[in-house]
Structures are given as structure tokens and as C-alpha cells.
Write a protein that holds these residues in place. Sequence first.
Motif, PDB file in Angstrom:
ATOM      1  N   HIS A   1     -52.091  27.886 -59.466  1.00  0.00           N
ATOM      2  CA  HIS A   1     -52.547  26.905 -58.482  1.00  0.00           C
ATOM      3  C   HIS A   1     -51.864  25.561 -58.673  1.00  0.00           C
ATOM      4  O   HIS A   1     -52.161  24.603 -57.983  1.00  0.00           O
ATOM      5  CB  HIS A   1     -54.075  26.740 -58.538  1.00  0.00           C
ATOM      6  CG  HIS A   1     -54.585  26.353 -59.881  1.00  0.00           C
ATOM      7  ND1 HIS A   1     -54.639  25.060 -60.307  1.00  0.00           N
ATOM      8  CD2 HIS A   1     -55.051  27.104 -60.892  1.00  0.00           C
ATOM      9  CE1 HIS A   1     -55.124  25.022 -61.533  1.00  0.00           C
ATOM     10  NE2 HIS A   1     -55.379  26.253 -61.913  1.00  0.00           N
ATOM     11  N   GLY A   2     -50.931  25.494 -59.611  1.00  0.00           N
ATOM     12  CA  GLY A   2     -50.189  24.266 -59.850  1.00  0.00           C
ATOM     13  C   GLY A   2     -50.743  23.508 -61.037  1.00  0.00           C
ATOM     14  O   GLY A   2     -51.878  23.727 -61.459  1.00  0.00           O
ATOM     15  N   LEU A   3     -49.924  22.652 -61.587  1.00  0.00           N
ATOM     16  CA  LEU A   3     -50.342  21.811 -62.718  1.00  0.00           C
ATOM     17  C   LEU A   3     -50.084  20.360 -62.373  1.00  0.00           C
ATOM     18  O   LEU A   3     -49.100  20.021 -61.726  1.00  0.00           O
ATOM     19  CB  LEU A   3     -49.566  22.181 -63.988  1.00  0.00           C
ATOM     20  CG  LEU A   3     -49.924  23.497 -64.665  1.00  0.00           C
ATOM     21  CD1 LEU A   3     -48.987  23.757 -65.832  1.00  0.00           C
ATOM     22  CD2 LEU A   3     -51.358  23.491 -65.128  1.00  0.00           C
ATOM     23  N   GLY A   4     -50.957  19.491 -62.847  1.00  0.00           N
ATOM     24  CA  GLY A   4     -50.782  18.057 -62.625  1.00  0.00           C
ATOM     25  C   GLY A   4     -50.889  17.693 -61.167  1.00  0.00           C
ATOM     26  O   GLY A   4     -51.823  18.074 -60.476  1.00  0.00           O
ATOM     27  N   ASP A   5     -49.887  16.963 -60.676  1.00  0.00           N
ATOM     28  CA  ASP A   5     -49.914  16.527 -59.280  1.00  0.00           C
ATOM     29  C   ASP A   5     -49.221  17.524 -58.349  1.00  0.00           C
ATOM     30  O   ASP A   5     -48.944  17.229 -57.200  1.00  0.00           O
ATOM     31  CB  ASP A   5     -49.277  15.147 -59.142  1.00  0.00           C
ATOM     32  CG  ASP A   5     -47.824  15.125 -59.589  1.00  0.00           C
ATOM     33  OD1 ASP A   5     -47.343  16.144 -60.108  1.00  0.00           O
ATOM     34  OD2 ASP A   5     -47.180  14.076 -59.416  1.00  0.00           O
ATOM     35  N   TYR A   6     -48.938  18.716 -58.852  1.00  0.00           N
ATOM     36  CA  TYR A   6     -48.351  19.784 -58.047  1.00  0.00           C
ATOM     37  C   TYR A   6     -49.434  20.821 -57.771  1.00  0.00           C
ATOM     38  O   TYR A   6     -50.137  21.247 -58.680  1.00  0.00           O
ATOM     39  CB  TYR A   6     -47.181  20.425 -58.809  1.00  0.00           C
ATOM     40  CG  TYR A   6     -46.682  21.716 -58.219  1.00  0.00           C
ATOM     41  CD1 TYR A   6     -45.912  21.716 -57.064  1.00  0.00           C
ATOM     42  CD2 TYR A   6     -46.979  22.926 -58.810  1.00  0.00           C
ATOM     43  CE1 TYR A   6     -45.454  22.897 -56.520  1.00  0.00           C
ATOM     44  CE2 TYR A   6     -46.521  24.122 -58.282  1.00  0.00           C
ATOM     45  CZ  TYR A   6     -45.758  24.087 -57.136  1.00  0.00           C
ATOM     46  OH  TYR A   6     -45.311  25.267 -56.604  1.00  0.00           O
ATOM     47  N   ALA A   7     -49.586  21.217 -56.530  1.00  0.00           N
ATOM     48  CA  ALA A   7     -50.594  22.207 -56.157  1.00  0.00           C
ATOM     49  C   ALA A   7     -49.944  23.249 -55.260  1.00  0.00           C
ATOM     50  O   ALA A   7     -48.981  22.957 -54.552  1.00  0.00           O
ATOM     51  CB  ALA A   7     -51.750  21.533 -55.421  1.00  0.00           C
ATOM     52  N   ARG A   8     -50.482  24.470 -55.311  1.00  0.00           N
ATOM     53  CA  ARG A   8     -49.927  25.525 -54.463  1.00  0.00           C
ATOM     54  C   ARG A   8     -51.004  26.517 -54.054  1.00  0.00           C
ATOM     55  O   ARG A   8     -51.983  26.712 -54.765  1.00  0.00           O
ATOM     56  CB  ARG A   8     -48.770  26.241 -55.141  1.00  0.00           C
ATOM     57  CG  ARG A   8     -49.123  26.999 -56.369  1.00  0.00           C
ATOM     58  CD  ARG A   8     -47.905  27.648 -57.037  1.00  0.00           C
ATOM     59  NE  ARG A   8     -47.224  28.624 -56.238  1.00  0.00           N
ATOM     60  CZ  ARG A   8     -47.643  29.874 -56.054  1.00  0.00           C
ATOM     61  NH1 ARG A   8     -48.741  30.283 -56.611  1.00  0.00           N
ATOM     62  NH2 ARG A   8     -46.957  30.718 -55.320  1.00  0.00           N
ATOM     63  N   ILE A   9     -50.790  27.116 -52.905  1.00  0.00           N
ATOM     64  CA  ILE A   9     -51.685  28.144 -52.375  1.00  0.00           C
ATOM     65  C   ILE A   9     -50.809  29.330 -51.975  1.00  0.00           C
ATOM     66  O   ILE A   9     -49.913  29.189 -51.141  1.00  0.00           O
ATOM     67  CB  ILE A   9     -52.455  27.648 -51.132  1.00  0.00           C
ATOM     68  CG1 ILE A   9     -53.239  26.395 -51.448  1.00  0.00           C
ATOM     69  CG2 ILE A   9     -53.353  28.745 -50.589  1.00  0.00           C
ATOM     70  CD1 ILE A   9     -53.819  25.712 -50.227  1.00  0.00           C
TER      71      ILE A   9
END
Length: 184
Positions: free
Chosen positions: A74-82
Motif C-alpha cells: 500500500h506504499g510507504l511514507g508519503d507514497y501510496a498505491r492501490i
Amino acid sequence: MEVLVHLVFTVFKTAVLASVYAALLLQVAKFVRPLAPTSPFAQASTRPKRFWWRYGFLISVGLFLYSLTYWGNHGLGDYARIPLGHGEAMEESNGTMAYFEPVRAIDQSEVVAYQLADDVLCAQADDNLFYTYDLGSNLRQTFPDSMAYNAYATGHHLPLSRQLQPFAAHYAQYWGGWRFWLLA
């Protein structure tokens, strides 16, 4: 720094979840022991502390490895993904800019809102441009405004422009609920 903090949180959450799952598994093993005393699972439960540590470690490794997969990342830090399917994902960086990589590589547009329907990504770009992207065939079709898109969407049973939602709403819907509480 945000990535490191999020990674530490993920490892901590994985350890807590694995501890809970191992304790539940131990209770199941204690329940099974009288029913099938010769099974290796029931015999392992005769030493509860060792059982809890062993299965807790295995479960934590499994949960952490799952968090690195396509469906678990789902991403780490300020990076997110779906994950969207077919190996594609909607991504967001800095908590503000959502993008879809196959389209971003062509025209560098930011995704304002989107919806997925029958393996077709319907999205609105930051320059009020609309497009559809078929995840199965990798075909993209662009529309100059919402009227042209809505006419196409109506004829193809796709969501209308007013039904498109921002990345934050999709992220909360996908990663919230049981995924938040039961997965790393």
C-alpha cells in the motif's frame, strides 16, 4: 525519513498481528488436542510458549512478505498505491499528486478523480481531460471534456463524471476496514 517511520510501524504492526494470530492458533490447537492427540499440530501445542514463538515468527514473516506483494503493498511514507488489477496500480506521491503510470508516461497528467468499472479505468486528469484505460487490452481513449466523456460512458455502461472519486476516497475504501485491521 517518512519511509523509515512507516516501515518501522509496518514491522511493529506485523509483530502485533502475528502475536494475536499465534495466540488464536494456540487456542485452536488446544481445542484440537483432545480430538486428535496424535496430530503433529496438537502435539506441538503441548509446549505453548515454544508453539507461540514459532508460529508467531512464521506468521509475521508471512504477513511482512505479503505486504511486499502486488496486492499487499500500500506504499510507504508519503507514497501510496492501490492495486487495480492486471498488474497496474493507481499511485500517489506526497499525499497530493495521484497518477496512473501508463498514462503518466505519455502526457504527465495528474489524476483528479477516477473509478474502475469492469477492468476499465475511467479518470479525470488535472487539465479537465477525461480518459478511459482498458486494463486488459491497454487501450486508452481520451475525451476533451465531461460532456463527451459522459456520452461515451452512458453508451458503454461506465460511471459518469460525477461518480468519479479522488484517490483519498478510494484509498480509504480499499485499505480501510478488514484490510487495515487484519493485514500488515
